[in-house]
Structure formats: C-alpha cells, structure tokens
Write a protein that holds these residues in place. Structure first.
Motif, PDB file in Angstrom:
ATOM      1  N   ILE A 126      18.636 -11.121  48.267  1.00 15.67           N
ATOM      2  CA  ILE A 126      19.885 -10.295  48.862  1.00 15.67           C
ATOM      3  C   ILE A 126      19.471  -8.641  48.516  1.00 15.67           C
ATOM      4  O   ILE A 126      19.601  -8.008  49.585  1.00 15.67           O
ATOM      5  N   THR A 127      18.728  -8.355  47.591  1.00 19.40           N
ATOM      6  CA  THR A 127      18.571  -6.931  47.097  1.00 19.40           C
ATOM      7  C   THR A 127      17.322  -6.463  48.295  1.00 19.40           C
ATOM      8  O   THR A 127      17.481  -5.385  48.583  1.00 19.40           O
ATOM      9  N   GLU A 128      16.360  -7.428  48.588  1.00 17.54           N
ATOM     10  CA  GLU A 128      15.221  -6.854  49.469  1.00 17.54           C
ATOM     11  C   GLU A 128      15.979  -6.585  50.846  1.00 17.54           C
ATOM     12  O   GLU A 128      15.568  -5.972  51.644  1.00 17.54           O
ATOM     13  N   GLN A 129      16.889  -7.472  51.165  1.00 17.63           N
ATOM     14  CA  GLN A 129      17.514  -7.271  52.520  1.00 17.63           C
ATOM     15  C   GLN A 129      18.283  -5.997  52.579  1.00 17.63           C
ATOM     16  O   GLN A 129      18.181  -5.399  53.514  1.00 17.63           O
ATOM     17  N   GLN A 130      19.229  -5.767  51.390  1.00 13.28           N
ATOM     18  CA  GLN A 130      19.796  -4.338  51.348  1.00 13.28           C
ATOM     19  C   GLN A 130      18.652  -3.233  51.283  1.00 13.28           C
ATOM     20  O   GLN A 130      19.221  -2.295  51.912  1.00 13.28           O
ATOM     21  N   LEU A 131      17.803  -3.265  50.457  1.00 18.52           N
ATOM     22  CA  LEU A 131      16.594  -2.230  50.410  1.00 18.52           C
ATOM     23  C   LEU A 131      16.102  -2.143  51.976  1.00 18.52           C
ATOM     24  O   LEU A 131      15.721  -0.846  52.407  1.00 18.52           O
ATOM     25  N   ALA A 132      15.818  -3.266  52.755  1.00 17.04           N
ATOM     26  CA  ALA A 132      15.218  -2.925  53.989  1.00 17.04           C
ATOM     27  C   ALA A 132      16.116  -2.346  55.056  1.00 17.04           C
ATOM     28  O   ALA A 132      15.616  -1.585  55.780  1.00 17.04           O
ATOM     29  N   GLN A 133      17.460  -2.662  54.785  1.00 17.17           N
ATOM     30  CA  GLN A 133      18.358  -1.774  55.690  1.00 17.17           C
ATOM     31  C   GLN A 133      18.329  -0.455  55.358  1.00 17.17           C
ATOM     32  O   GLN A 133      18.631   0.543  56.444  1.00 17.17           O
ATOM     33  N   ALA A 134      18.051  -0.104  54.158  1.00 19.54           N
ATOM     34  CA  ALA A 134      18.097   1.322  53.768  1.00 19.54           C
ATOM     35  C   ALA A 134      16.719   1.915  54.131  1.00 19.54           C
ATOM     36  O   ALA A 134      16.433   3.137  53.576  1.00 19.54           O
ATOM     37  N   GLY A 135      15.675   1.216  54.461  1.00 21.16           N
ATOM     38  CA  GLY A 135      14.184   1.549  54.864  1.00 21.16           C
ATOM     39  C   GLY A 135      13.301   1.712  53.454  1.00 21.16           C
ATOM     40  O   GLY A 135      12.389   2.473  53.770  1.00 21.16           O
ATOM     41  N   VAL A 136      13.909   0.816  52.623  1.00 15.42           N
ATOM     42  CA  VAL A 136      12.768   0.819  51.338  1.00 15.42           C
ATOM     43  C   VAL A 136      12.077  -0.790  51.610  1.00 15.42           C
ATOM     44  O   VAL A 136      12.608  -1.556  51.652  1.00 15.42           O
ATOM     45  N   ASP A 137      10.777  -0.651  51.114  1.00 13.68           N
ATOM     46  CA  ASP A 137       9.982  -1.559  51.721  1.00 13.68           C
ATOM     47  C   ASP A 137       9.613  -2.672  50.129  1.00 13.68           C
ATOM     48  O   ASP A 137       9.469  -3.683  50.390  1.00 13.68           O
ATOM     49  N   GLU A 138       9.950  -2.164  49.234  1.00 14.45           N
ATOM     50  CA  GLU A 138       9.556  -2.802  48.027  1.00 14.45           C
ATOM     51  C   GLU A 138      10.835  -2.503  46.823  1.00 14.45           C
ATOM     52  O   GLU A 138      11.276  -1.708  46.736  1.00 14.45           O
ATOM     53  N   LEU A 139      10.806  -3.553  45.817  1.00 16.54           N
ATOM     54  CA  LEU A 139      11.708  -3.145  44.937  1.00 16.54           C
ATOM     55  C   LEU A 139      11.363  -2.312  43.813  1.00 16.54           C
ATOM     56  O   LEU A 139      10.222  -2.164  43.560  1.00 16.54           O
ATOM     57  N   PRO A 140      12.253  -1.246  43.684  1.00 19.63           N
ATOM     58  CA  PRO A 140      12.020  -0.483  42.807  1.00 19.63           C
ATOM     59  C   PRO A 140      11.689  -0.773  41.233  1.00 19.63           C
ATOM     60  O   PRO A 140      10.843   0.077  40.481  1.00 19.63           O
ATOM     61  N   LEU A 141      12.399  -1.925  40.907  1.00 20.90           N
ATOM     62  CA  LEU A 141      12.211  -2.353  39.408  1.00 20.90           C
ATOM     63  C   LEU A 141      11.859  -3.806  39.699  1.00 20.90           C
ATOM     64  O   LEU A 141      12.243  -4.450  40.711  1.00 20.90           O
ATOM     65  N   PRO A 142      11.668  -4.388  38.510  1.00 26.06           N
ATOM     66  CA  PRO A 142      11.540  -5.912  38.302  1.00 26.06           C
ATOM     67  C   PRO A 142      12.933  -6.475  38.765  1.00 26.06           C
ATOM     68  O   PRO A 142      13.771  -6.023  38.290  1.00 26.06           O
TER      69      PRO A 142
END
Length: 316
Positions: A126-142
């Motif tokens: 879920i977090t990766e999908q939300q970040l992808a929609q915001a243009g972020v490619d990877e998790l900022p933290l573990p």
C-alpha cells in the motif's frame, strides 16, 4: 429561581433528543445522497459535521428539561477527583487501541483475516503504491519504522485531530442520553443506547460506509452490534469517571485505531468487514468480554456521590 424537572419535561426530553439527532444527521448527509455518495468531495466535511449533531440534540434536550446543573447534565463535569479522571482518560486512550489490534490475531486464527504480522507485506504494498502515485520510487525508511510512525499517528489523531468531533457525539450519547437509560438496568441501558447510536449511522451505512457491498439491512444490524458493544465500553468509562471526557477520548482513539489493520494485512489480500477487524464479529469478542465483566462485577454504574457528586439520572 431554581429550575425544576417536571415529569412532562423528563418524558419529552428523550424522544426530542432522538428526533433531533436523527433528523439533523439525515439533513447533514443529504448532499451525499443527492450527489456522489461516499465519493463526494464533501464526504469528510459531512461526516465531521454529522458527528456534532448528537451534541446539538443534547443541547435542545437540556433546554426542554431545564436541569439545575446543565454542564453536569451533559457530562462535562465533574472533573475531579483528578486522579480518577486521569486513570479513566488513560483507559480511554489504551483500551480502544488494544481491542482494535487484538481483533487482528483473533480474526487470523478464525481464518477470516489474511495477516502478515512479521513481513508487513500488505502495508508495504500500500505504501509503495501511494509513493509511486506521488512520484517516489522507493521507501524513505524501513517498513517497520514506517509502521511505528503510523502507530504514533494514531496517538496524535486520538489526542488532537479526532477528539473534538468525538466529543460532539459523546456529549449526546454517553454524556446526556446514557444516564437517562440507567433506569432500565445495565443491560437495558447498553442495549437501548447501542440501538439508538447504531441506527443513527444509517445515512452513511446505507451508502456503503464501513460495510461496502453488504445489503443495507445487514450492514445496519452489524453497525448496531458494533455500537452496542463499544458503547458499553464507552459507557463504562463515562459512568465510572463521572464525566464524558474519558468516553470522548475513547471514541476518538477508536476512530483513529480502526484502520490499524492496514499495517498487518497480507499483500493482495481482501476480507469481509462483517467478519474481520473491529467491524466484524471476530473483533467484537474482546470488547464484549470486557463489557460482560464490567456488568457482572457491578461496575456499569455511576461512581458514588462521595467521589463524583450527583451524576444526572432520569429518575432524579
């Protein structure tokens, strides 16, 4: 001149309160029914406004019955002894989080909640999908750190964001109404207040809120069951503290913690809200046990006059 509660005013106050709470709730929710339902851009505004309708109804009821101590009739006081108030506020913060989280392993053991308690695969997805929609490619933290931050967010939401709307409901349901129902005994008060509170949610539940895809009549039954059980917990906090504030904090925390299942759901998983999380029957088991123990031990009753003063009751 002191105001008195005549028998006629006492009899009229409760039906007027219910009529106002229901009528205002439907009126506030009308834009959703005339528009895009739960997809309306006004949805959040409507739901927050709707949470204040029980408080407005309680104020109308107080104008009808004219009690001598209006703040006490609404459950806003007393705020002492301070130690007792703080204990129940702490319970109001902790108990809803515990019951919401406990619902998940219970549902998992019952085979109705697909969980990943160690890998947090669903939360990561879920977090990766939300970040992808915001243009972020990877998790900022573990992912574990992000999950811990979400728990902190629950506490912030409970103590700051949700508290005022929750108070809007609790002034009506537990602050003013619950003491009026104590003449029916603990089970009667819990049951009647749960039915009234549950059916008040109809404008949203019939649009699919909480139980999407479920027939409206069945969703309402489930909501009444949930409100009866959790209302018993909130009512216990209100009666034993002598004021509405611990119940309001518990309601606020419950609303904040209800979505913690997103932290522990398995990737690509779905579940039936009638069966899993706090909205489903497996989530009702622990709070139902709490309510059962509270009633059987005689604790679903007002604190003594020596410690709380005269908590308003319909037969006084």
């Amino acid at each position: 001149m002191q105001e008195t509660l005549t028998p006629t005013r006492r009899r009229l106050a409760l039906p007027i309160f219910i009529a106002c709470a229901y009528g205002l709730a439907w009126l506030v929710a009308l834009p959703l029914w005339l528009g895009d339902g739960l997809n309306s851009p006004w949805f959040m505004v409507v739901t927050i406004a709707m949470m204040f309708t029980p408080a407005v109804a309680a104020l109308v009821a107080v104008l009808v019955e004219r009690p001598q101590k209006k703040a006490r009739a609404l459950g806003l006081v007393p705020l002492q002894p301070v130690g007792r108030l703080l204990r129940h506020l702490a319970l109001g913060l902790v108990v809803p989080i515990v019951v919401c989280l406990a619902a998940l392993p219970i549902g998992h053991l019952a085979g109705v909640f697909p969980a990943d308690f160690t890998g947090l695969s669903g939360f990561q997805q879920i977090t990766e999908q939300q970040l992808a929609q915001a243009g972020v490619d990877e998790l900022p933290l573990p992912i574990e750190t992000l999950a811990a931050l979400q728990i902190i967010n629950v506490l912030v939401a409970a103590l700051v964001i949700n508290l005022l709307p929750a108070l809007g409901e609790e002034i009506g349901w537990r602050g003013w109404m619950l003491p009026k129902l104590l003449r029916f005994g603990p089970w009667g008060a819990i049951g009647i207040s749960g039915i009234i509170w549950g059916l008040w949610h109809a404008p949203l539940i019939l649009l699919g809120y909480n139980y999407p895809g479920t027939p409206g009549w069945l969703a309402l039954i489930a909501m009444v069951a949930l409100c009866t059980i959790m209302g018993g917990v909130f009512g216990w906090l209100r009666l034993r503290s002598g004021s509405v504030w611990p119940a309001a904090l518990a309601h606020s925390t419950f609303n904040a913690a209800a979505t913690t299942y997103l932290l522990f759901i398995a990737a690509d998983a779905t579940f039936d809200p009638l069966q899993a999380t706090i909205t489903g029957w497996t989530g009702w088991i622990l709070p139902a046990v709490v309510v059962l123990l509270v009633v059987l031990t005689g604790r679903f009753s007002p604190v003594s006059q020596e410690t709380a003063g005269d908590l308003p009751r319909d037969d006084q």
